[in-house]
Design a protein around this motif. Sequence first.
Motif, PDB file in Angstrom:
ATOM      1  N   GLU A  25      11.030  22.315 -23.889  1.00  0.00           N
ATOM      2  CA  GLU A  25      10.370  22.478 -25.192  1.00  0.00           C
ATOM      3  C   GLU A  25      11.178  23.362 -26.136  1.00  0.00           C
ATOM      4  O   GLU A  25      10.634  24.214 -26.821  1.00  0.00           O
ATOM      5  N   PHE A  26      12.501  23.167 -26.189  1.00  0.00           N
ATOM      6  CA  PHE A  26      13.263  23.926 -27.177  1.00  0.00           C
ATOM      7  C   PHE A  26      13.184  23.213 -28.526  1.00  0.00           C
ATOM      8  O   PHE A  26      12.898  22.039 -28.609  1.00  0.00           O
ATOM      9  N   SER A  27      13.406  23.958 -29.570  1.00  0.00           N
ATOM     10  CA  SER A  27      13.408  23.460 -30.955  1.00  0.00           C
ATOM     11  C   SER A  27      12.064  22.890 -31.383  1.00  0.00           C
ATOM     12  O   SER A  27      11.967  21.778 -31.872  1.00  0.00           O
ATOM     13  N   SER A  28      11.042  23.693 -31.231  1.00  0.00           N
ATOM     14  CA  SER A  28       9.741  23.248 -31.707  1.00  0.00           C
ATOM     15  C   SER A  28       9.447  23.821 -33.087  1.00  0.00           C
ATOM     16  O   SER A  28       8.301  24.005 -33.471  1.00  0.00           O
ATOM     17  N   GLY A  29      10.510  24.098 -33.846  1.00  0.00           N
ATOM     18  CA  GLY A  29      10.329  24.487 -35.244  1.00  0.00           C
ATOM     19  C   GLY A  29       9.832  23.295 -36.033  1.00  0.00           C
ATOM     20  O   GLY A  29       9.845  22.163 -35.554  1.00  0.00           O
ATOM     21  N   ALA A  58      -5.968  23.099 -44.912  1.00  0.00           N
ATOM     22  CA  ALA A  58      -4.857  23.927 -45.379  1.00  0.00           C
ATOM     23  C   ALA A  58      -3.560  23.446 -44.753  1.00  0.00           C
ATOM     24  O   ALA A  58      -2.788  24.224 -44.217  1.00  0.00           O
ATOM     25  N   GLY A  59      -3.338  22.151 -44.791  1.00  0.00           N
ATOM     26  CA  GLY A  59      -2.131  21.596 -44.196  1.00  0.00           C
ATOM     27  C   GLY A  59      -0.887  22.066 -44.914  1.00  0.00           C
ATOM     28  O   GLY A  59      -0.901  22.311 -46.111  1.00  0.00           O
ATOM     29  N   GLN A  60       0.190  22.197 -44.167  1.00  0.00           N
ATOM     30  CA  GLN A  60       1.450  22.668 -44.724  1.00  0.00           C
ATOM     31  C   GLN A  60       2.583  21.743 -44.320  1.00  0.00           C
ATOM     32  O   GLN A  60       2.632  21.287 -43.193  1.00  0.00           O
ATOM     33  N   TYR A  61       3.465  21.494 -45.260  1.00  0.00           N
ATOM     34  CA  TYR A  61       4.727  20.844 -44.945  1.00  0.00           C
ATOM     35  C   TYR A  61       5.776  21.932 -44.864  1.00  0.00           C
ATOM     36  O   TYR A  61       5.842  22.805 -45.722  1.00  0.00           O
ATOM     37  N   PHE A  62       6.607  21.879 -43.834  1.00  0.00           N
ATOM     38  CA  PHE A  62       7.707  22.818 -43.719  1.00  0.00           C
ATOM     39  C   PHE A  62       8.995  22.124 -44.154  1.00  0.00           C
ATOM     40  O   PHE A  62       9.145  20.921 -44.049  1.00  0.00           O
ATOM     41  N   SER A  63       9.952  22.899 -44.607  1.00  0.00           N
ATOM     42  CA  SER A  63      11.209  22.387 -45.135  1.00  0.00           C
ATOM     43  C   SER A  63      12.122  21.858 -44.033  1.00  0.00           C
ATOM     44  O   SER A  63      12.131  22.361 -42.909  1.00  0.00           O
ATOM     45  N   THR A  64      12.918  20.861 -44.384  1.00  0.00           N
ATOM     46  CA  THR A  64      13.961  20.354 -43.492  1.00  0.00           C
ATOM     47  C   THR A  64      14.893  21.481 -43.060  1.00  0.00           C
ATOM     48  O   THR A  64      15.341  21.526 -41.918  1.00  0.00           O
ATOM     49  N   TYR A  65      15.200  22.406 -43.971  1.00  0.00           N
ATOM     50  CA  TYR A  65      16.082  23.524 -43.620  1.00  0.00           C
ATOM     51  C   TYR A  65      15.495  24.349 -42.479  1.00  0.00           C
ATOM     52  O   TYR A  65      16.222  24.822 -41.607  1.00  0.00           O
ATOM     53  N   ASP A  66      14.165  24.534 -42.473  1.00  0.00           N
ATOM     54  CA  ASP A  66      13.516  25.276 -41.397  1.00  0.00           C
ATOM     55  C   ASP A  66      13.715  24.572 -40.057  1.00  0.00           C
ATOM     56  O   ASP A  66      14.007  25.209 -39.047  1.00  0.00           O
ATOM     57  N   LEU A  67      13.529  23.253 -40.050  1.00  0.00           N
ATOM     58  CA  LEU A  67      13.707  22.485 -38.823  1.00  0.00           C
ATOM     59  C   LEU A  67      15.153  22.570 -38.332  1.00  0.00           C
ATOM     60  O   LEU A  67      15.416  22.766 -37.145  1.00  0.00           O
ATOM     61  N   CYS A  68      16.095  22.449 -39.245  1.00  0.00           N
ATOM     62  CA  CYS A  68      17.515  22.528 -38.869  1.00  0.00           C
ATOM     63  C   CYS A  68      17.855  23.894 -38.286  1.00  0.00           C
ATOM     64  O   CYS A  68      18.557  23.982 -37.267  1.00  0.00           O
ATOM     65  N   ALA A  73      19.546  27.305 -33.789  1.00  0.00           N
ATOM     66  CA  ALA A  73      19.370  28.561 -33.048  1.00  0.00           C
ATOM     67  C   ALA A  73      19.074  28.300 -31.575  1.00  0.00           C
ATOM     68  O   ALA A  73      19.665  28.933 -30.690  1.00  0.00           O
ATOM     69  N   GLU A  74      18.177  27.353 -31.324  1.00  0.00           N
ATOM     70  CA  GLU A  74      17.742  27.179 -29.948  1.00  0.00           C
ATOM     71  C   GLU A  74      18.752  26.398 -29.109  1.00  0.00           C
ATOM     72  O   GLU A  74      18.959  26.724 -27.946  1.00  0.00           O
ATOM     73  N   TRP A  75      19.391  25.360 -29.683  1.00  0.00           N
ATOM     74  CA  TRP A  75      20.402  24.668 -28.883  1.00  0.00           C
ATOM     75  C   TRP A  75      21.606  25.574 -28.636  1.00  0.00           C
ATOM     76  O   TRP A  75      22.157  25.606 -27.540  1.00  0.00           O
ATOM     77  N   SER A  76      22.030  26.339 -29.637  1.00  0.00           N
ATOM     78  CA  SER A  76      23.197  27.200 -29.431  1.00  0.00           C
ATOM     79  C   SER A  76      22.895  28.261 -28.366  1.00  0.00           C
ATOM     80  O   SER A  76      23.778  28.657 -27.613  1.00  0.00           O
ATOM     81  N   HIS A  77      21.647  28.703 -28.293  1.00  0.00           N
ATOM     82  CA  HIS A  77      21.255  29.640 -27.232  1.00  0.00           C
ATOM     83  C   HIS A  77      21.530  29.012 -25.857  1.00  0.00           C
ATOM     84  O   HIS A  77      22.105  29.652 -24.977  1.00  0.00           O
ATOM     85  N   ILE A  78      21.128  27.763 -25.700  1.00  0.00           N
ATOM     86  CA  ILE A  78      21.324  27.060 -24.421  1.00  0.00           C
ATOM     87  C   ILE A  78      22.808  26.792 -24.176  1.00  0.00           C
ATOM     88  O   ILE A  78      23.338  27.060 -23.093  1.00  0.00           O
ATOM     89  N   ASP A 120      17.224  15.262 -41.084  1.00  0.00           N
ATOM     90  CA  ASP A 120      18.559  15.845 -41.210  1.00  0.00           C
ATOM     91  C   ASP A 120      18.958  16.605 -39.949  1.00  0.00           C
ATOM     92  O   ASP A 120      20.130  16.630 -39.580  1.00  0.00           O
ATOM     93  N   ALA A 121      17.990  17.227 -39.256  1.00  0.00           N
ATOM     94  CA  ALA A 121      18.292  17.961 -38.015  1.00  0.00           C
ATOM     95  C   ALA A 121      18.886  17.053 -36.943  1.00  0.00           C
ATOM     96  O   ALA A 121      19.658  17.506 -36.091  1.00  0.00           O
ATOM     97  N   TYR A 122      18.572  15.782 -36.986  1.00  0.00           N
ATOM     98  CA  TYR A 122      19.119  14.817 -36.030  1.00  0.00           C
ATOM     99  C   TYR A 122      20.652  14.885 -36.003  1.00  0.00           C
ATOM    100  O   TYR A 122      21.277  14.792 -34.942  1.00  0.00           O
TER     101      TYR A 122
END
Length: 192
Positions: A25-29, A58-68, A73-78, A120-122
Amino acid sequence: YNGGGMGIDDRDHQLYPQRKMLVSEFSSGRGARGLYAEQILARVTTERLGDGRTVTGAGQYFSTYDLCRSHEAEWSHIARRPWLAGGTMWSGIDYAGETCGWPMVTSQFGVLDRCRFPNDAYFYYPQEWTTNPMMHLFPHWTWPGKEGKDIDVWCYSNCEAVELYLNGKSLGAKPCQSMTHLAWKVPYQPGT
């Protein structure tokens, strides 16, 4: 290490150097494909039901930059820890459920959206895992009303360097680096 495990895997490797370890469950941003806002966009609504009760969303959309950022961060940690066997992504594909609140109905976790179109994170992963030359530049370049305002332009590439042009003028070349993106702040003007 379910749910990431970032932060305790280093300690446990020191305590148990022979332990076999995998991060799940890495990268669950979160981040919605095609949303390039600088901050979280929240929409609060109140709807009246037929019986007179009200429901607040109160739904929220998060930015593509946040997902990236989360994937980087998480893949580089691994990847920087050879004693980790690897990781499983949560999730590869967006799905219904685990939302940020009504009226959002999808997770915003995946590198592919529910229609299987890549976020874009793909493109961070082909940059890291392939040798075929690739480059992915984002966001789109249609911003009416933002003339003169800085737009964050990001690029994933496994080439040696990338040079960015706007309307035929170079905005500079940058050497590509592993496990991160290239970035330029570009004052918006229509063009290519």
